[in-house]
Scaffold this motif. Structure first.
Motif, PDB file in Angstrom:
ATOM      1  N   PHE A  16       0.807  -1.211   0.000  1.00 29.19           N
ATOM      2  CA  PHE A  16       0.000   0.000   0.000  1.00 29.19           C
ATOM      3  C   PHE A  16       0.846   1.270   0.000  1.00 29.19           C
ATOM      4  O   PHE A  16       0.323   2.365  -0.014  1.00 29.19           O
ATOM      5  N   CYS A  17       2.166   1.107  -0.002  1.00 31.78           N
ATOM      6  CA  CYS A  17       3.071   2.261   0.015  1.00 31.78           C
ATOM      7  C   CYS A  17       3.821   2.436  -1.302  1.00 31.78           C
ATOM      8  O   CYS A  17       4.675   3.303  -1.417  1.00 31.78           O
ATOM      9  N   GLN A  18       3.512   1.624  -2.289  1.00 37.04           N
ATOM     10  CA  GLN A  18       4.243   1.667  -3.543  1.00 37.04           C
ATOM     11  C   GLN A  18       3.838   2.847  -4.431  1.00 37.04           C
ATOM     12  O   GLN A  18       4.600   3.280  -5.271  1.00 37.04           O
ATOM     13  N   LYS A  19       2.626   3.300  -4.255  1.00 38.92           N
ATOM     14  CA  LYS A  19       2.114   4.390  -5.094  1.00 38.92           C
ATOM     15  C   LYS A  19       1.388   5.378  -4.207  1.00 38.92           C
ATOM     16  O   LYS A  19       0.677   4.988  -3.283  1.00 38.92           O
ATOM     17  N   SER A  20       1.579   6.670  -4.473  1.00 34.48           N
ATOM     18  CA  SER A  20       0.841   7.687  -3.723  1.00 34.48           C
ATOM     19  C   SER A  20       0.260   8.696  -4.698  1.00 34.48           C
ATOM     20  O   SER A  20       0.767   8.892  -5.796  1.00 34.48           O
ATOM     21  N   LEU A  52      -9.545   8.739  -8.043  1.00 36.90           N
ATOM     22  CA  LEU A  52      -8.288   8.446  -7.347  1.00 36.90           C
ATOM     23  C   LEU A  52      -8.358   7.117  -6.604  1.00 36.90           C
ATOM     24  O   LEU A  52      -7.383   6.364  -6.556  1.00 36.90           O
ATOM     25  N   ILE A  53      -9.504   6.823  -6.023  1.00 34.88           N
ATOM     26  CA  ILE A  53      -9.668   5.583  -5.270  1.00 34.88           C
ATOM     27  C   ILE A  53      -9.536   4.380  -6.185  1.00 34.88           C
ATOM     28  O   ILE A  53      -8.822   3.421  -5.881  1.00 34.88           O
ATOM     29  N   PHE A  54     -10.191   4.434  -7.343  1.00 39.71           N
ATOM     30  CA  PHE A  54     -10.106   3.314  -8.284  1.00 39.71           C
ATOM     31  C   PHE A  54      -8.711   3.174  -8.892  1.00 39.71           C
ATOM     32  O   PHE A  54      -8.228   2.052  -9.102  1.00 39.71           O
ATOM     33  N   ARG A  55      -8.046   4.287  -9.140  1.00 46.97           N
ATOM     34  CA  ARG A  55      -6.669   4.226  -9.653  1.00 46.97           C
ATOM     35  C   ARG A  55      -5.736   3.614  -8.615  1.00 46.97           C
ATOM     36  O   ARG A  55      -4.879   2.785  -8.924  1.00 46.97           O
ATOM     37  N   TYR A  56      -5.909   4.018  -7.358  1.00 49.47           N
ATOM     38  CA  TYR A  56      -5.079   3.485  -6.279  1.00 49.47           C
ATOM     39  C   TYR A  56      -5.334   1.989  -6.085  1.00 49.47           C
ATOM     40  O   TYR A  56      -4.395   1.206  -5.909  1.00 49.47           O
ATOM     41  N   GLN A  57      -6.590   1.585  -6.145  1.00 50.32           N
ATOM     42  CA  GLN A  57      -6.924   0.167  -6.013  1.00 50.32           C
ATOM     43  C   GLN A  57      -6.245  -0.647  -7.115  1.00 50.32           C
ATOM     44  O   GLN A  57      -5.654  -1.687  -6.847  1.00 50.32           O
ATOM     45  N   LYS A  58      -6.311  -0.147  -8.337  1.00 50.20           N
ATOM     46  CA  LYS A  58      -5.686  -0.854  -9.467  1.00 50.20           C
ATOM     47  C   LYS A  58      -4.177  -0.987  -9.269  1.00 50.20           C
ATOM     48  O   LYS A  58      -3.602  -2.046  -9.518  1.00 50.20           O
ATOM     49  N   GLU A  59      -3.539   0.075  -8.808  1.00 51.66           N
ATOM     50  CA  GLU A  59      -2.097   0.022  -8.546  1.00 51.66           C
ATOM     51  C   GLU A  59      -1.761  -0.998  -7.459  1.00 51.66           C
ATOM     52  O   GLU A  59      -0.825  -1.781  -7.597  1.00 51.66           O
ATOM     53  N   CYS A  60      -2.523  -0.983  -6.367  1.00 53.30           N
ATOM     54  CA  CYS A  60      -2.242  -1.889  -5.249  1.00 53.30           C
ATOM     55  C   CYS A  60      -2.516  -3.346  -5.593  1.00 53.30           C
ATOM     56  O   CYS A  60      -1.867  -4.241  -5.047  1.00 53.30           O
ATOM     57  N   PRO A  66      -1.676 -13.091  -5.892  1.00 53.60           N
ATOM     58  CA  PRO A  66      -2.907 -13.501  -6.578  1.00 53.60           C
ATOM     59  C   PRO A  66      -4.178 -13.251  -5.774  1.00 53.60           C
ATOM     60  O   PRO A  66      -5.248 -13.679  -6.159  1.00 53.60           O
ATOM     61  N   PHE A  67      -4.075 -12.541  -4.674  1.00 54.73           N
ATOM     62  CA  PHE A  67      -5.244 -12.294  -3.835  1.00 54.73           C
ATOM     63  C   PHE A  67      -6.007 -11.087  -4.362  1.00 54.73           C
ATOM     64  O   PHE A  67      -5.419 -10.157  -4.901  1.00 54.73           O
ATOM     65  N   ALA A  68      -7.315 -11.102  -4.172  1.00 54.04           N
ATOM     66  CA  ALA A  68      -8.162 -10.010  -4.657  1.00 54.04           C
ATOM     67  C   ALA A  68      -8.174  -8.868  -3.648  1.00 54.04           C
ATOM     68  O   ALA A  68      -8.095  -9.091  -2.442  1.00 54.04           O
ATOM     69  N   LEU A  69      -8.273  -7.659  -4.156  1.00 50.96           N
ATOM     70  CA  LEU A  69      -8.380  -6.471  -3.310  1.00 50.96           C
ATOM     71  C   LEU A  69      -9.745  -5.843  -3.592  1.00 50.96           C
ATOM     72  O   LEU A  69      -9.931  -5.183  -4.596  1.00 50.96           O
ATOM     73  N   THR A  90     -14.702   8.657   1.462  1.00 49.29           N
ATOM     74  CA  THR A  90     -14.032   7.652   2.290  1.00 49.29           C
ATOM     75  C   THR A  90     -14.139   6.285   1.613  1.00 49.29           C
ATOM     76  O   THR A  90     -15.084   6.021   0.868  1.00 49.29           O
ATOM     77  N   PHE A  91     -13.144   5.431   1.856  1.00 49.43           N
ATOM     78  CA  PHE A  91     -13.136   4.103   1.245  1.00 49.43           C
ATOM     79  C   PHE A  91     -12.531   3.088   2.190  1.00 49.43           C
ATOM     80  O   PHE A  91     -11.777   3.434   3.101  1.00 49.43           O
ATOM     81  N   ILE A  92     -12.876   1.825   1.939  1.00 48.86           N
ATOM     82  CA  ILE A  92     -12.275   0.689   2.638  1.00 48.86           C
ATOM     83  C   ILE A  92     -11.993  -0.400   1.616  1.00 48.86           C
ATOM     84  O   ILE A  92     -12.882  -0.822   0.874  1.00 48.86           O
ATOM     85  N   PHE A  93     -10.751  -0.831   1.543  1.00 53.85           N
ATOM     86  CA  PHE A  93     -10.346  -1.998   0.763  1.00 53.85           C
ATOM     87  C   PHE A  93     -10.123  -3.153   1.722  1.00 53.85           C
ATOM     88  O   PHE A  93      -9.723  -2.949   2.871  1.00 53.85           O
ATOM     89  N   SER A  94     -10.337  -4.375   1.237  1.00 53.68           N
ATOM     90  CA  SER A  94      -9.940  -5.525   2.051  1.00 53.68           C
ATOM     91  C   SER A  94      -9.489  -6.667   1.162  1.00 53.68           C
ATOM     92  O   SER A  94      -9.870  -6.747  -0.016  1.00 53.68           O
ATOM     93  N   THR A  95      -8.674  -7.505   1.747  1.00 55.01           N
ATOM     94  CA  THR A  95      -8.223  -8.713   1.072  1.00 55.01           C
ATOM     95  C   THR A  95      -7.975  -9.777   2.123  1.00 55.01           C
ATOM     96  O   THR A  95      -7.627  -9.462   3.268  1.00 55.01           O
ATOM     97  N   THR A  96      -8.190 -11.014   1.755  1.00 55.59           N
ATOM     98  CA  THR A  96      -7.898 -12.148   2.643  1.00 55.59           C
ATOM     99  C   THR A  96      -6.703 -12.886   2.064  1.00 55.59           C
ATOM    100  O   THR A  96      -6.705 -13.247   0.880  1.00 55.59           O
ATOM    101  N   ILE A  97      -5.694 -13.087   2.876  1.00 57.72           N
ATOM    102  CA  ILE A  97      -4.453 -13.725   2.429  1.00 57.72           C
ATOM    103  C   ILE A  97      -4.248 -15.001   3.211  1.00 57.72           C
ATOM    104  O   ILE A  97      -4.264 -14.989   4.443  1.00 57.72           O
ATOM    105  N   ASP A  98      -4.071 -16.096   2.495  1.00 53.18           N
ATOM    106  CA  ASP A  98      -3.812 -17.390   3.121  1.00 53.18           C
ATOM    107  C   ASP A  98      -2.375 -17.448   3.585  1.00 53.18           C
ATOM    108  O   ASP A  98      -1.469 -16.954   2.920  1.00 53.18           O
ATOM    109  N   LYS A  99      -2.176 -18.047   4.745  1.00 46.47           N
ATOM    110  CA  LYS A  99      -0.821 -18.206   5.285  1.00 46.47           C
ATOM    111  C   LYS A  99      -0.124 -19.373   4.637  1.00 46.47           C
ATOM    112  O   LYS A  99      -0.714 -20.287   4.173  1.00 46.47           O
TER     113      LYS A  99
END
Length: 99
Positions: A16-20, A52-60, A66-69, A90-99
């Motif tokens: 989440f810090c790769q693009k601002s 901006l939110i959709f552009r940021y989501q696409k970048e992240c 392979p997990f969905a955001l 305001t926005f909220i993204f989420s993803t579930t990552i398997d260990k």
């Protein structure tokens, strides 16, 4: 042994810090363990416009593959500061990552 699996949280946070963008701000990132050996990552923030939110989501997305955001919330928020009215999205993204 039956030790719980671990996941490297620094790599998740760095995704989440790769693009601002100007006028897009993260306010909270939480990483919570689930009983099924996965973690849920939730990212909250706000921006001046929806684009901006959709552009940021696409970048992240490229950093969490392979997990969905997924975009779980997007809503306008009116701010009244000393008589000056402004709108943030305001926005909220989420993803579930398997260990």
């Amino acid at each position: 042994t039956d030790r719980p699996k671990t996941i490297k949280t620094a790599s998740i946070l760095s995704a989440f810090c790769q693009k601002s963008y100007n006028s897009l701000y993260l306010t909270k990132i939480s990483i919570n363990n689930k009983p099924d050996d996965s973690v849920v990552v939730e990212t909250k923030g706000y921006a001046k416009n929806e684009d901006l939110i959709f552009r940021y989501q696409k970048e992240c997305m490229q950093y969490v593959e392979p997990f969905a955001l997924s975009l779980n919330l997007i809503k306008p928020e009116i701010i009244n500061n000393r008589g000056l009215v402004d709108t943030n999205i305001t926005f909220i993204f989420s993803t579930t990552i398997d260990k």
